[in-house]
Design a protein around this motif. Structure first.
Motif, PDB file in Angstrom:
ATOM      1  N   LEU A 113       0.834  -1.204   0.000  1.00  0.00           N
ATOM      2  CA  LEU A 113       0.000   0.000   0.000  1.00  0.00           C
ATOM      3  C   LEU A 113       0.863   1.246   0.000  1.00  0.00           C
ATOM      4  CD1 LEU A 113      -2.841   1.262   0.249  1.00  0.00           C
ATOM      5  CD2 LEU A 113      -2.620   1.030   2.744  1.00  0.00           C
ATOM      6  N   ARG A 114       1.922   1.254   0.794  1.00  0.00           N
ATOM      7  CA  ARG A 114       2.835   2.405   0.839  1.00  0.00           C
ATOM      8  C   ARG A 114       3.500   2.620  -0.514  1.00  0.00           C
ATOM      9  NH1 ARG A 114       5.637   5.911   0.144  1.00  0.00           N
ATOM     10  NH2 ARG A 114       7.154   6.961   1.469  1.00  0.00           N
ATOM     11  N   ARG A 115       3.890   1.560  -1.192  1.00  0.00           N
ATOM     12  CA  ARG A 115       4.507   1.702  -2.524  1.00  0.00           C
ATOM     13  C   ARG A 115       3.531   2.307  -3.531  1.00  0.00           C
ATOM     14  NH1 ARG A 115       7.537  -3.109  -1.163  1.00  0.00           N
ATOM     15  NH2 ARG A 115       5.780  -4.435  -1.741  1.00  0.00           N
ATOM     16  N   ASN A 116       2.266   1.924  -3.421  1.00  0.00           N
ATOM     17  CA  ASN A 116       1.274   2.406  -4.383  1.00  0.00           C
ATOM     18  C   ASN A 116       0.843   3.842  -4.116  1.00  0.00           C
ATOM     19  OD1 ASN A 116       1.163   0.009  -5.845  1.00  0.00           O
ATOM     20  ND2 ASN A 116      -0.434  -0.871  -4.543  1.00  0.00           N
ATOM     21  N   LEU A 222      -7.159   9.398   6.146  1.00  0.00           N
ATOM     22  CA  LEU A 222      -8.292   8.514   5.857  1.00  0.00           C
ATOM     23  C   LEU A 222      -8.058   7.200   6.587  1.00  0.00           C
ATOM     24  CD1 LEU A 222     -10.154   7.946   2.551  1.00  0.00           C
ATOM     25  CD2 LEU A 222      -9.253   5.948   3.770  1.00  0.00           C
ATOM     26  N   GLY A 223      -9.087   6.724   7.276  1.00  0.00           N
ATOM     27  CA  GLY A 223      -8.982   5.483   8.035  1.00  0.00           C
ATOM     28  C   GLY A 223     -10.008   4.463   7.590  1.00  0.00           C
ATOM     29  N   VAL A 224      -9.585   3.204   7.550  1.00  0.00           N
ATOM     30  CA  VAL A 224     -10.468   2.077   7.240  1.00  0.00           C
ATOM     31  C   VAL A 224     -10.278   1.026   8.322  1.00  0.00           C
ATOM     32  CG1 VAL A 224     -11.114   0.331   5.547  1.00  0.00           C
ATOM     33  CG2 VAL A 224     -10.233   2.533   4.766  1.00  0.00           C
ATOM     34  N   GLY A 235      -8.618  -2.899  14.765  1.00  0.00           N
ATOM     35  CA  GLY A 235      -7.598  -1.933  14.381  1.00  0.00           C
ATOM     36  C   GLY A 235      -8.028  -1.188  13.130  1.00  0.00           C
ATOM     37  N   ALA A 236      -7.083  -0.461  12.560  1.00  0.00           N
ATOM     38  CA  ALA A 236      -7.402   0.331  11.372  1.00  0.00           C
ATOM     39  C   ALA A 236      -6.137   0.626  10.586  1.00  0.00           C
ATOM     40  CB  ALA A 236      -8.091   1.637  11.756  1.00  0.00           C
ATOM     41  N   ILE A 237      -6.325   0.842   9.310  1.00  0.00           N
ATOM     42  CA  ILE A 237      -5.287   1.420   8.457  1.00  0.00           C
ATOM     43  C   ILE A 237      -5.546   2.922   8.382  1.00  0.00           C
ATOM     44  CG2 ILE A 237      -4.430   1.581   6.100  1.00  0.00           C
ATOM     45  CD1 ILE A 237      -5.103  -1.370   5.756  1.00  0.00           C
ATOM     46  N   ALA A 259      -6.836   1.515   0.220  1.00  0.00           N
ATOM     47  CA  ALA A 259      -6.860   1.234   1.652  1.00  0.00           C
ATOM     48  C   ALA A 259      -7.945   0.219   1.996  1.00  0.00           C
ATOM     49  CB  ALA A 259      -7.073   2.523   2.438  1.00  0.00           C
ATOM     50  N   SER A 260      -9.083   0.305   1.336  1.00  0.00           N
ATOM     51  CA  SER A 260     -10.168  -0.637   1.576  1.00  0.00           C
ATOM     52  C   SER A 260      -9.763  -2.042   1.164  1.00  0.00           C
ATOM     53  CB  SER A 260     -11.416  -0.198   0.797  1.00  0.00           C
ATOM     54  OG  SER A 260     -12.479  -1.106   0.977  1.00  0.00           O
ATOM     55  N   GLU A 261      -9.100  -2.161   0.037  1.00  0.00           N
ATOM     56  CA  GLU A 261      -8.623  -3.480  -0.405  1.00  0.00           C
ATOM     57  C   GLU A 261      -7.598  -4.045   0.576  1.00  0.00           C
ATOM     58  OE1 GLU A 261      -6.325  -5.464  -4.277  1.00  0.00           O
ATOM     59  OE2 GLU A 261      -6.839  -3.335  -4.254  1.00  0.00           O
ATOM     60  N   ALA A 262      -6.700  -3.182   1.074  1.00  0.00           N
ATOM     61  CA  ALA A 262      -5.710  -3.631   2.042  1.00  0.00           C
ATOM     62  C   ALA A 262      -6.367  -4.087   3.335  1.00  0.00           C
ATOM     63  CB  ALA A 262      -4.725  -2.502   2.314  1.00  0.00           C
ATOM     64  N   ALA A 263      -7.365  -3.343   3.799  1.00  0.00           N
ATOM     65  CA  ALA A 263      -8.049  -3.713   5.036  1.00  0.00           C
ATOM     66  C   ALA A 263      -8.737  -5.063   4.898  1.00  0.00           C
ATOM     67  CB  ALA A 263      -9.067  -2.634   5.426  1.00  0.00           C
TER      68      ALA A 263
END
Length: 269
Positions: A113-116, A222-224, A235-237, A259-263
């Protein structure tokens, strides 16, 4: 300086129920209270300061501090003016980080996610009235506190915290707000309980929570939420960017799908 929340075990006095519990070791509890005294410290602490903060007498503090020094958990500072935590405490931090299944499963997902996104990506864990950062993937603009694992912020005003609250029922949310210190972190922090509930409801409907300058001036986040196998939030991203680089709409449109896909990939471990 960004507001810091810390757990204090949150009782300095052993309760009557604990005293009557045959499995409860009061000596262990006092040792943990001594270690927790450093949560509020700005530097080395004297024995008297440790005793006061831990809620024990100076004689007990002296014995506990001596024991913890012998075991490698406390040390004298370089000026010999007080005591500081010693390196061995980090061994237990590593135990937690390496054995926690959320963190273990999240790490490769967060790196991708950080790379993207190329903005700061954080993983926080839910701890009632606060969320605690357990992983931090940095961007080019950082402060000291934004790099620290273990740093925590209020649940009620952080993007990840509100995303977590959105996965609880209204009674649970109100209970957390009733027990929260609703003082502002920045001049833009929303502290009115009704307005916070509106933000939580908005997060339920949208699947994410946005916070503009509520934790750090100039920052949008933004948090998910991340959920466990029982579909409870654990928890959350958080993804954070600078308002000098992003409009709210552009940030949401770029960050939320990823972020939603990662969560989803981390949830239900």
């Amino acid at each position: 300086m960004q507001r810091t929340m810390r757990s204090l075990l949150n009782q300095r006095v052993i309760t009557e129920n604990q005293r009557n519990d045959p499995l409860f070791l009061q000596s262990v509890a006092r040792a943990m209270q001594v270690l927790s005294a450093f949560h509020t410290a700005d530097g080395a602490m004297s024995l008297s300061e440790i005793a006061q903060q831990a809620g024990i007498d100076r004689s007990a503090a002296q014995r506990i501090v001596h024991t913890l020094r012998e075991l490698g958990y406390l040390k004298r500072d370089n000026e010999n003016s007080g005591f500081l935590p010693e390196l061995r405490i980090l061994d237990h931090t590593l135990d937690y980080l390496s054995l926690n299944p959320v963190i273990r499963n999240a790490t490769p997902v967060l790196l991708e996610l950080r790379r993207n996104i190329r903005e700061r990506v954080d993983l926080s864990l839910f701890d009632d009235t606060r969320v605690v950062y357990a992983a931090r993937m940095q961007s080019k603009r950082e402060t000291f506190f934004a790099t620290l694992v273990g740093h925590s912020v209020p649940t009620f005003c952080s993007s990840g915290g509100r995303a977590i609250l959105s996965r609880l029922n209204d009674n649970e949310v109100r209970d957390i707000l009733d027990r929260s210190d609703l003082n502002p972190v920045t001049p833009r922090t929303i502290t009115d309980p009704v307005a916070i509930l509106d933000k939580v409801q908005e997060a339920r409907e949208q699947g994410y929570a946005l916070a503009r300058e509520e934790i750090l001036i100039g920052e949008i986040a933004l948090g998910v939420a991340i959920t466990d196998k029982h579909d409870r939030p654990c928890g959350a991203i958080h993804v954070a960017g600078s308002l000098s680089d992003w409009t709210t709409d552009a940030f949401r449109d770029r960050v939320f799908p990823l972020a939603s896909e990662a969560a989803r990939a981390i949830s239900r471990f």
